[in-house]
Each structure stands twice: as C-alpha cells, then as structure tokens.
Design a protein around this motif. Structure first.
Motif, mmCIF file in Angstrom:
data_model
loop_
_atom_site.group_PDB
_atom_site.id
_atom_site.type_symbol
_atom_site.label_atom_id
_atom_site.label_comp_id
_atom_site.label_asym_id
_atom_site.label_seq_id
_atom_site.Cartn_x
_atom_site.Cartn_y
_atom_site.Cartn_z
ATOM 1 N N GLU A 257 -4.168 8.833 -0.870
ATOM 2 C CA GLU A 257 -3.595 8.428 0.406
ATOM 3 C C GLU A 257 -3.379 9.657 1.281
ATOM 4 O O GLU A 257 -3.021 10.728 0.789
ATOM 5 C CB GLU A 257 -2.259 7.705 0.161
ATOM 6 N N ILE B 55 0.843 -1.189 0.000
ATOM 7 C CA ILE B 55 0.000 0.000 0.000
ATOM 8 C C ILE B 55 0.874 1.233 0.000
ATOM 9 O O ILE B 55 0.619 2.207 0.679
ATOM 10 C CB ILE B 55 -0.894 -0.008 1.241
ATOM 11 N N ALA C 107 -3.022 1.484 7.542
ATOM 12 C CA ALA C 107 -2.927 0.104 7.060
ATOM 13 C C ALA C 107 -2.012 -0.670 7.991
ATOM 14 O O ALA C 107 -0.860 -0.297 8.188
ATOM 15 C CB ALA C 107 -2.386 0.071 5.636
ATOM 16 N N LEU D 238 -7.326 -2.046 6.651
ATOM 17 C CA LEU D 238 -7.136 -0.797 5.927
ATOM 18 C C LEU D 238 -8.250 0.165 6.301
ATOM 19 O O LEU D 238 -9.407 -0.231 6.398
ATOM 20 C CB LEU D 238 -7.163 -1.040 4.415
ATOM 21 N N MET E 185 -6.903 6.341 1.649
ATOM 22 C CA MET E 185 -6.399 5.452 2.684
ATOM 23 C C MET E 185 -5.633 6.273 3.707
ATOM 24 O O MET E 185 -4.765 7.066 3.358
ATOM 25 C CB MET E 185 -5.480 4.374 2.105
ATOM 26 N N TYR F 204 -5.601 -6.170 -3.937
ATOM 27 C CA TYR F 204 -6.149 -6.710 -2.698
ATOM 28 C C TYR F 204 -7.132 -7.844 -2.985
ATOM 29 O O TYR F 204 -8.051 -7.682 -3.782
ATOM 30 C CB TYR F 204 -6.855 -5.603 -1.911
#
Length: 336
Positions: free
Chosen positions: A82, A16, A162, A148, A159, A114
């Motif tokens: 992110e 990630i 994680a 996540l 995101m 994923y």
C-alpha cells in the motif's frame, strides 16, 4: 476539540486498511479488462500494462498482506502493498487504534476479500503505470462498488487509492478492451483532473465562494460547506477560532479514466490543516486539550491545535457541465 468521526463518510467504503473492514468474499471470476480475441487478419493485439492474471495476483497479495497487517497494526508490512494517500490514512488508523471502541477495532481487524472484481487495465504505451479495479463490498448485488487504484511504487504494484463508486459511470474501453487513461493536466470543462483538489478545498476555506463556480452541488460539497459553516459553533467557538486552508497532499498522483460518454472519472489527492487557535483574550488563562484522535498524535494541551487531514476524492468531469465530486474521504494523520 476534534472533528466528528462522521466527517465526509470518513473511510467506511471497503476493507482496505480503512476505518471499517467490511467483509468481502473471495474473488470468483474476475472480468478481464485486457485484450480481447483478434480476428485472423488483424494485427497482434497490444498488451496491457499488466495482464489480468498479474492484476488478480496483485489484488490477492494485497488482501493477504493487509489482513495480516491489520491484525497486528503492522505498518511496515502494510507498506509492502500500500502507498499513496490511502496508506497515509491507514498508518494514521494504526496510531489512533487505542482510541477506538472495541467494536470498531473488531470490524477493522476482520479479514476481508474483494468480490465481483472488474479490471480496467490501460494498454502498454498509453503512458499509464497503473490499473484500476472495481469490486463489490457485500454479496448484495445492490451494494455499491468501490474503485481501487494500483500503481507501480518502489518496483512493485501497491494500492494507492480506494473510494466508493457511486452510480454507474461507464468507463471507456478501446477496441481491444483496454481502459483509456486521460491526461490529468487536460481540462474537461472548466477544470483538469489535477486542478480539482485545489479548487475544491475552497469549500473548507471560504464555504465555497469560488468553488461553487466549478462544482455542481453534491452530498460531498454540502457536507464540506457545513464543516466550514459550523467551524466556530458551540463551546469551541466561544474560546477559539477554527480555520482551514488547502495544502499539498503527501502524495500528488492523480489518476484519470475516460468515460464512454466523453467525460472523465478522476481520482485526486487532497489535504488541509485544521487550525484551532485560542482567541487573544484567552491565551493567558486557557489551553486547548486535544480530543482523543488528535491526542493520539500529540496530547499536550496548548494554545493552538493544528490537525492535518490527508484525503482522496473521486470526481466526474464533463465537457459541458460542472464537475461533480461524488466521493471524498479524509483521515486525521497528524497533530501539532
């Protein structure tokens, strides 16, 4: 003088934008954590903060943008999908890229996907702005899952955390199938989720003199204590002293989900500086040369090297037990 790269399983969980890009294959059929079917006489089923289709699209978009960003170390592109502590670590990875081995660079830039996704979506009106996803990092069904977190930042979902999900904590769902968020400021046992980081950093600052009152021993706590115990060993300890002190993380958001057994699963941000300072008797005849990772941020030899580590952690809180920190990852994000 720099910290070993194995520090607290530093960012080797899922691909990630982290240290290791472990291959994950495409999504298959994600589990819907949203509303289930209602009986004819029941009230209309409430909605989630997002529906499963939207959540899946968010994760797909993240995969695509992150793979492209990792290939060229494009921090601006990565920033579109992110944020939070995980993004602080990813940006730092790009800075340190030239200090890595070719093998590590290749692993990091390898595209990932994923698999075996399971969505944990809070209900709209629950107060949550985020949703969680668990995913498996390899085809092996015995491989650990990662947790996540995707939160709404700057008008879109990104995101923000994680971490490896050890064991099999059962996240609670309400009667409609929605995940149940917990209040980060409400104590579960001796600590609230938003108190974990400050209390845990005592392991680095004192070796856990206070922290041991609140936390059960885990692999993470033992490793943290070892870092404290070893801080002044070896050649570095002859010339300089090293110390740690907790500081506010760059991104303070805490995420908490209720567990089926009555506890809480908490994702928390954390941070600390590592200060290595020459002993007084050596100040006038020596300088500290930063190690490769720290030198990527500041290569100047100096009498003190202050490295900043931004971290994220996962803890299980139970009403009648000490807290357990089950995952902890720090990344070197700056040096002065």
């Amino acid at each position: 003088m720099h910290r070993p790269p194995t520090r607290l399983r530093r960012r080797t969980v899922l691909a990630i934008g982290l240290t290791t890009a472990i291959s994950l294959t495409a999504c298959g059929s994600p589990t819907d954590a949203g509303a289930g079917p209602a009986s004819p006489s029941a009230s209309p089923t409430p909605k989630g903060v997002v529906d499963r289709s939207t959540a899946a699209s968010v994760v797909d978009t993240y995969e695509k943008a992150n793979n492209k960003a990792n290939a060229t170390r494009d921090a601006q592109l990565l920033g579109t999908v992110e944020a939070g502590q995980v993004h602080e670590q990813s940006k730092a990875d790009y800075v340190a890229w030239d200090t890595w081995t070719k093998k590590r660079q290749k692993e990091y830039a390898t595209p990932f996907f994923y698999r075996d996704r399971d969505y944990f979506i809070p209900a709209a009106g629950s107060g949550a702005t985020w949703f969680a996803v668990t995913a498996r990092s390899r085809q092996d069904p015995k491989a650990p899952r990662g947790l996540l977190i995707f939160d709404r930042v700057g008008g879109r979902y990104k995101m923000t955390a994680a971490l490896e999900l050890k064991g099999a904590p059962k996240i609670a769902r309400d009667k409609h199938g929605f995940a149940v968020p917990a209040d980060p400021s409400k104590k579960v046992g001796a600590l609230a989720p938003d108190q974990i980081a400050e209390s845990y950093e005592d392991y680095f600052e004192t070796g856990g003199k206070t922290a041991k009152r609140y936390f059960a021993p885990t692999e993470e706590s033992r490793e943290s204590k070892k870092i404290y115990n070893d801080r002044n060993k070896g050649e570095t300890g002859h010339w300089a002293t090293t110390s740690y002190a907790g500081q506010k993380p760059s991104h303070p958001a805490v995420y908490a989900l209720k567990l089926a057994g009555g506890g809480v699963l908490a994702v928390f941000p954390t941070a600390h500086p590592e200060k290595t300072i020459l002993k007084p008797e050596h100040i006038y005849d020596a300088k500290i040369t930063p190690g490769p990772a720290a030198a990527a941020f500041n290569s100047t030899p100096r009498i003190a090297v202050i490295n900043t580590y931004e971290g994220q952690g996962l803890a299980e809180l139970q009403p009648e037990a000490k807290a357990k920190v089950t995952a902890l990852e720090y990344g070197l994000t700056g040096s002065k």
